[in-house]
Design a protein around this motif. Sequence first.
Motif, PDB file in Angstrom:
ATOM      1  N   TYR A   4       0.805  -1.217   0.000  1.00 52.97           N
ATOM      2  CA  TYR A   4       0.000   0.000   0.000  1.00 52.97           C
ATOM      3  C   TYR A   4       0.843   1.273   0.000  1.00 52.97           C
ATOM      4  CZ  TYR A   4      -3.410   3.452   1.498  1.00 52.97           C
ATOM      5  OH  TYR A   4      -4.190   4.572   1.586  1.00 52.97           O
ATOM      6  N   TRP A   5       1.817   1.342   0.867  1.00 49.54           N
ATOM      7  CA  TRP A   5       2.582   2.592   0.991  1.00 49.54           C
ATOM      8  C   TRP A   5       3.443   2.855  -0.235  1.00 49.54           C
ATOM      9  CZ3 TRP A   5       0.448   5.699   4.079  1.00 49.54           C
ATOM     10  CH2 TRP A   5      -0.219   5.228   5.202  1.00 49.54           C
ATOM     11  N   SER A   6       3.961   1.826  -0.850  1.00 48.81           N
ATOM     12  CA  SER A   6       4.748   2.012  -2.076  1.00 48.81           C
ATOM     13  C   SER A   6       3.865   2.552  -3.192  1.00 48.81           C
ATOM     14  CB  SER A   6       5.375   0.694  -2.516  1.00 48.81           C
ATOM     15  OG  SER A   6       6.343   0.276  -1.599  1.00 48.81           O
ATOM     16  N   ILE A   7       2.684   1.981  -3.302  1.00 46.71           N
ATOM     17  CA  ILE A   7       1.748   2.426  -4.342  1.00 46.71           C
ATOM     18  C   ILE A   7       1.284   3.847  -4.051  1.00 46.71           C
ATOM     19  CG2 ILE A   7      -0.545   2.039  -5.331  1.00 46.71           C
ATOM     20  CD1 ILE A   7      -0.036  -0.981  -4.850  1.00 46.71           C
ATOM     21  N   THR A  35      14.201   7.428 -14.192  1.00 47.40           N
ATOM     22  CA  THR A  35      15.257   8.116 -13.451  1.00 47.40           C
ATOM     23  C   THR A  35      14.748   8.585 -12.098  1.00 47.40           C
ATOM     24  OG1 THR A  35      16.345   8.828 -15.486  1.00 47.40           O
ATOM     25  CG2 THR A  35      16.810  10.116 -13.503  1.00 47.40           C
ATOM     26  N   THR A  36      13.575   9.174 -12.085  1.00 45.01           N
ATOM     27  CA  THR A  36      12.992   9.678 -10.842  1.00 45.01           C
ATOM     28  C   THR A  36      12.726   8.546  -9.859  1.00 45.01           C
ATOM     29  OG1 THR A  36      12.025  11.543 -12.031  1.00 45.01           O
ATOM     30  CG2 THR A  36      11.076  11.023  -9.879  1.00 45.01           C
ATOM     31  N   VAL A  37      12.195   7.449 -10.349  1.00 49.20           N
ATOM     32  CA  VAL A  37      11.906   6.301  -9.485  1.00 49.20           C
ATOM     33  C   VAL A  37      13.188   5.774  -8.844  1.00 49.20           C
ATOM     34  CG1 VAL A  37      11.205   3.856  -9.535  1.00 49.20           C
ATOM     35  CG2 VAL A  37       9.758   5.605 -10.587  1.00 49.20           C
ATOM     36  N   PHE A  38      14.226   5.586  -9.630  1.00 45.51           N
ATOM     37  CA  PHE A  38      15.451   4.988  -9.101  1.00 45.51           C
ATOM     38  C   PHE A  38      16.281   5.961  -8.274  1.00 45.51           C
ATOM     39  CE2 PHE A  38      14.421   1.775 -12.249  1.00 45.51           C
ATOM     40  CZ  PHE A  38      14.680   0.614 -11.529  1.00 45.51           C
ATOM     41  N   GLN A  39      16.240   7.240  -8.579  1.00 46.28           N
ATOM     42  CA  GLN A  39      17.043   8.203  -7.831  1.00 46.28           C
ATOM     43  C   GLN A  39      16.360   8.708  -6.559  1.00 46.28           C
ATOM     44  OE1 GLN A  39      18.180  11.302 -10.578  1.00 46.28           O
ATOM     45  NE2 GLN A  39      19.857  10.082 -11.412  1.00 46.28           N
ATOM     46  N   ASN A  40      15.076   8.419  -6.390  1.00 40.85           N
ATOM     47  CA  ASN A  40      14.343   8.971  -5.257  1.00 40.85           C
ATOM     48  C   ASN A  40      13.683   7.904  -4.388  1.00 40.85           C
ATOM     49  OD1 ASN A  40      14.377  12.088  -5.637  1.00 40.85           O
ATOM     50  ND2 ASN A  40      14.079  11.218  -7.666  1.00 40.85           N
ATOM     51  N   ASN A  41      14.209   6.705  -4.440  1.00 41.12           N
ATOM     52  CA  ASN A  41      13.794   5.620  -3.543  1.00 41.12           C
ATOM     53  C   ASN A  41      12.321   5.231  -3.632  1.00 41.12           C
ATOM     54  OD1 ASN A  41      16.418   5.331  -2.445  1.00 41.12           O
ATOM     55  ND2 ASN A  41      16.046   7.132  -1.182  1.00 41.12           N
ATOM     56  N   PHE A  42      11.741   5.348  -4.817  1.00 46.77           N
ATOM     57  CA  PHE A  42      10.426   4.755  -5.043  1.00 46.77           C
ATOM     58  C   PHE A  42      10.660   3.274  -5.294  1.00 46.77           C
ATOM     59  CE2 PHE A  42       9.707   9.153  -6.146  1.00 46.77           C
ATOM     60  CZ  PHE A  42       8.430   9.404  -5.672  1.00 46.77           C
ATOM     61  N   SER A  43       9.693   2.449  -4.956  1.00 44.66           N
ATOM     62  CA  SER A  43       9.849   1.017  -5.185  1.00 44.66           C
ATOM     63  C   SER A  43       9.826   0.734  -6.688  1.00 44.66           C
ATOM     64  CB  SER A  43       8.719   0.247  -4.503  1.00 44.66           C
ATOM     65  OG  SER A  43       8.809  -1.113  -4.837  1.00 44.66           O
ATOM     66  N   PRO A  44      10.938   0.243  -7.252  1.00 43.32           N
ATOM     67  CA  PRO A  44      10.969  -0.035  -8.688  1.00 43.32           C
ATOM     68  C   PRO A  44      10.003  -1.138  -9.101  1.00 43.32           C
ATOM     69  CG  PRO A  44      13.044  -0.669  -7.662  1.00 43.32           C
ATOM     70  CD  PRO A  44      12.221  -0.021  -6.600  1.00 43.32           C
ATOM     71  N   LYS A  45       9.535  -1.902  -8.125  1.00 47.59           N
ATOM     72  CA  LYS A  45       8.557  -2.949  -8.417  1.00 47.59           C
ATOM     73  C   LYS A  45       7.303  -2.375  -9.065  1.00 47.59           C
ATOM     74  CE  LYS A  45       5.902  -6.540  -6.089  1.00 47.59           C
ATOM     75  NZ  LYS A  45       5.677  -7.223  -4.811  1.00 47.59           N
ATOM     76  N   TYR A  46       6.996  -1.126  -8.769  1.00 42.51           N
ATOM     77  CA  TYR A  46       5.780  -0.489  -9.286  1.00 42.51           C
ATOM     78  C   TYR A  46       6.065   0.505 -10.409  1.00 42.51           C
ATOM     79  CZ  TYR A  46       4.109  -2.806  -5.189  1.00 42.51           C
ATOM     80  OH  TYR A  46       3.834  -3.777  -4.259  1.00 42.51           O
ATOM     81  N   LEU A  47       7.219   0.383 -11.042  1.00 45.98           N
ATOM     82  CA  LEU A  47       7.552   1.249 -12.170  1.00 45.98           C
ATOM     83  C   LEU A  47       6.470   1.248 -13.244  1.00 45.98           C
ATOM     84  CD1 LEU A  47       9.507   3.203 -13.523  1.00 45.98           C
ATOM     85  CD2 LEU A  47      10.821   1.231 -14.316  1.00 45.98           C
ATOM     86  N   PRO A  48       5.840   0.107 -13.559  1.00 48.87           N
ATOM     87  CA  PRO A  48       4.740   0.160 -14.536  1.00 48.87           C
ATOM     88  C   PRO A  48       3.633   1.138 -14.126  1.00 48.87           C
ATOM     89  CG  PRO A  48       5.405  -2.106 -14.215  1.00 48.87           C
ATOM     90  CD  PRO A  48       6.137  -1.282 -13.177  1.00 48.87           C
ATOM     91  N   LEU A  49       3.388   1.259 -12.838  1.00 51.19           N
ATOM     92  CA  LEU A  49       2.397   2.217 -12.358  1.00 51.19           C
ATOM     93  C   LEU A  49       2.820   3.643 -12.697  1.00 51.19           C
ATOM     94  CD1 LEU A  49      -0.148   3.016 -10.813  1.00 51.19           C
ATOM     95  CD2 LEU A  49       1.189   2.812  -8.682  1.00 51.19           C
ATOM     96  N   GLY A  50       4.074   3.954 -12.498  1.00 52.53           N
ATOM     97  CA  GLY A  50       4.585   5.281 -12.860  1.00 52.53           C
ATOM     98  C   GLY A  50       4.404   5.553 -14.337  1.00 52.53           C
ATOM     99  N   TYR A  51       4.680   4.557 -15.149  1.00 53.36           N
ATOM    100  CA  TYR A  51       4.484   4.716 -16.594  1.00 53.36           C
ATOM    101  C   TYR A  51       3.010   4.942 -16.926  1.00 53.36           C
ATOM    102  CZ  TYR A  51       9.253   2.911 -17.372  1.00 53.36           C
ATOM    103  OH  TYR A  51      10.615   2.729 -17.396  1.00 53.36           O
ATOM    104  N   ILE A  52       2.132   4.169 -16.315  1.00 52.38           N
ATOM    105  CA  ILE A  52       0.699   4.306 -16.583  1.00 52.38           C
ATOM    106  C   ILE A  52       0.210   5.702 -16.209  1.00 52.38           C
ATOM    107  CG2 ILE A  52      -1.592   3.541 -15.810  1.00 52.38           C
ATOM    108  CD1 ILE A  52      -0.376   0.666 -15.726  1.00 52.38           C
ATOM    109  N   LEU A  53       0.712   6.212 -15.104  1.00 52.62           N
ATOM    110  CA  LEU A  53       0.252   7.519 -14.627  1.00 52.62           C
ATOM    111  C   LEU A  53       0.785   8.696 -15.438  1.00 52.62           C
ATOM    112  CD1 LEU A  53       0.613   6.961 -10.779  1.00 52.62           C
ATOM    113  CD2 LEU A  53      -1.525   7.141 -12.084  1.00 52.62           C
TER     114      LEU A  53
END
Length: 98
Positions: A4-7, A35-53
């Motif tokens: 939940y918190w990662s999402i 770049t933002t996900v990996f440099q700012n400690n977002f969970s890379p597991k949810y990178l597809p979510l970042g792309y969708i958004l």
Amino acid sequence: MFKYWSIKSYGTKLLPTLKRNFGCKEYYTASEVRTTVFQNNFSPKYLPLGYILFLNDISLKETMYIEFPQVNISEYRKDISNYLTSKSYHGYLQVLHH
């Protein structure tokens, strides 16, 4: 299944971080999101979510085809939405319902 918190951080912190790093845009590039996900400690597991958004439809389809060919975009979006509904989340990620 989903943390939940990662999402939630994708819905609350990713956009302000993208704006700070790359300016205010309607859409961002896959490289900017990644770049933002990996440099700012977002969970890379949810990178597809970042792309969708934050990617436009064409870039989203191209990027997902290359980086996550096993992920069905519609199903992923539906799974995240269902998960958030089960947690009674009513924040920015509600855009996934559209």
